[in-house]
Design an enzyme around this catalytic site. Sequence first.
Site, PDB file in Angstrom:
ATOM      1  N   HIS A 170       0.808  -1.224   0.000  1.00 33.38           N
ATOM      2  CA  HIS A 170       0.000   0.000   0.000  1.00 33.38           C
ATOM      3  C   HIS A 170       0.845   1.279   0.000  1.00 33.38           C
ATOM      4  O   HIS A 170       0.329   2.364  -0.212  1.00 33.38           O
ATOM      5  CB  HIS A 170      -0.914   0.018   1.232  1.00 33.38           C
ATOM      6  CG  HIS A 170      -1.713  -1.231   1.385  1.00 33.38           C
ATOM      7  ND1 HIS A 170      -1.391  -2.212   2.298  1.00 33.38           N
ATOM      8  CD2 HIS A 170      -2.794  -1.672   0.713  1.00 33.38           C
ATOM      9  CE1 HIS A 170      -2.253  -3.200   2.188  1.00 33.38           C
ATOM     10  NE2 HIS A 170      -3.108  -2.907   1.231  1.00 33.38           N
TER      11      HIS A 170
ATOM     12  N   ASN B   9     -10.503  -2.354  -2.353  1.00 39.12           N
ATOM     13  CA  ASN B   9     -10.973  -2.712  -3.700  1.00 39.12           C
ATOM     14  C   ASN B   9     -12.065  -3.782  -3.639  1.00 39.12           C
ATOM     15  O   ASN B   9     -12.977  -3.789  -4.456  1.00 39.12           O
ATOM     16  CB  ASN B   9      -9.792  -3.124  -4.594  1.00 39.12           C
ATOM     17  CG  ASN B   9      -9.309  -4.532  -4.349  1.00 39.12           C
ATOM     18  OD1 ASN B   9      -9.885  -5.489  -4.866  1.00 39.12           O
ATOM     19  ND2 ASN B   9      -8.280  -4.688  -3.529  1.00 39.12           N
TER      20      ASN B   9
ATOM     21  N   SER C 247      -6.580  -8.794  -3.686  1.00 41.19           N
ATOM     22  CA  SER C 247      -5.633  -9.431  -2.760  1.00 41.19           C
ATOM     23  C   SER C 247      -6.106 -10.817  -2.320  1.00 41.19           C
ATOM     24  O   SER C 247      -5.558 -11.406  -1.394  1.00 41.19           O
ATOM     25  CB  SER C 247      -5.372  -8.528  -1.553  1.00 41.19           C
ATOM     26  OG  SER C 247      -6.534  -7.877  -1.126  1.00 41.19           O
TER      27      SER C 247
ATOM     28  N   GLU D 205      -2.939   3.169   2.183  1.00 48.69           N
ATOM     29  CA  GLU D 205      -2.454   3.812   0.953  1.00 48.69           C
ATOM     30  C   GLU D 205      -2.571   5.330   1.047  1.00 48.69           C
ATOM     31  O   GLU D 205      -1.690   6.065   0.605  1.00 48.69           O
ATOM     32  CB  GLU D 205      -3.234   3.303  -0.276  1.00 48.69           C
ATOM     33  CG  GLU D 205      -2.662   3.867  -1.565  1.00 48.69           C
ATOM     34  CD  GLU D 205      -3.505   3.576  -2.793  1.00 48.69           C
ATOM     35  OE1 GLU D 205      -3.551   4.436  -3.686  1.00 48.69           O
ATOM     36  OE2 GLU D 205      -4.117   2.480  -2.869  1.00 48.69           O
TER      37      GLU D 205
END
Length: 316
Positions: A80, A231, A273, A132
């Site tokens: 990230h 995400n 992920s 992030e």
Amino acid sequence: MSGHPSIRILLASPRGFCAGVDRAIKIVELAIQKFGAPVYVRHEIVHNRYVVEGLEAQGAVFVDELHEVPEGLPVVFSAHGVPKSVPAEAEKREMIYVDATCPLVSKVHREVERHDGLGRHILMIGHAGHPEVIGTMGQVAEGSMTLIETVEDVEKLEVADPANLAFVTQTTLSVDDTADIVAALQAKYPEITTPKKEDICYATTNRQVAVKELAKETDRLIVIGAPNSSNSRRLVEVSEKAGCPARLIQRAADLDWDWLEGVTTLGITAGASAPEVLVTELIDAIRTRYDAKVELVTTAEESVVFKVPPILKDVA
């Protein structure tokens, strides 16, 4: 026939691991190979328990902060990205560190530095508290960036110099939601500098497009991913917005079977992920109760591969 009710499963392609996640996991594995266990990792390398536990079994130790890493042992930074203060601290302590920041996140970091160098105030579209966002906003001095989460934030925003503004975005956002915020920013600040190329990464975009396609044909959609995976959560939102009820689960064991009652067509995808083994596990679990027919729905082909850092070249 098995006597089980029939169900048609539409499997999204692309789904699951993206190139940045692939690279980050490989970096930890190669670091263990090169330096021997334990190798410390600052924060979850990617947001997925299954992946983290698999790496722990190989000798990775996950910590929240650098001060938890013992003297003389190597550390890996998560995919990230990290604030500038983290590598600076590692260098001060003369630590061996390997940066697994996704190259697409690093690209945003460079953009931020460039805008800052040109004296622009930077707006970051993203989610407060996400690693992030913390990493990207930590590329410049405090106060040089403002976080924007919603269109309402744009309406309330006041800046000292509207002619000297730029924006960047978190890479894992929903393309549609971001478009609304960008439109609001451009309407309010016509002179704002926009990213040369969309910051939202190709994998995030592709997985969202695939979900929109599935949502047209399915009664329900399951997203395999972690609750802290940005995400993955966006994929649920994209499906719901397209009119298809969706659920985020980590593993097959989390599936609420009552929720599948009466479903004839089920969509399945996985966040960037989430490993493919969890998709297989879910389909196998469904097959214990349903006569399942699986069809692949392909909306894009992905061939992106990112190189590992030079420090690991000799073991790669």
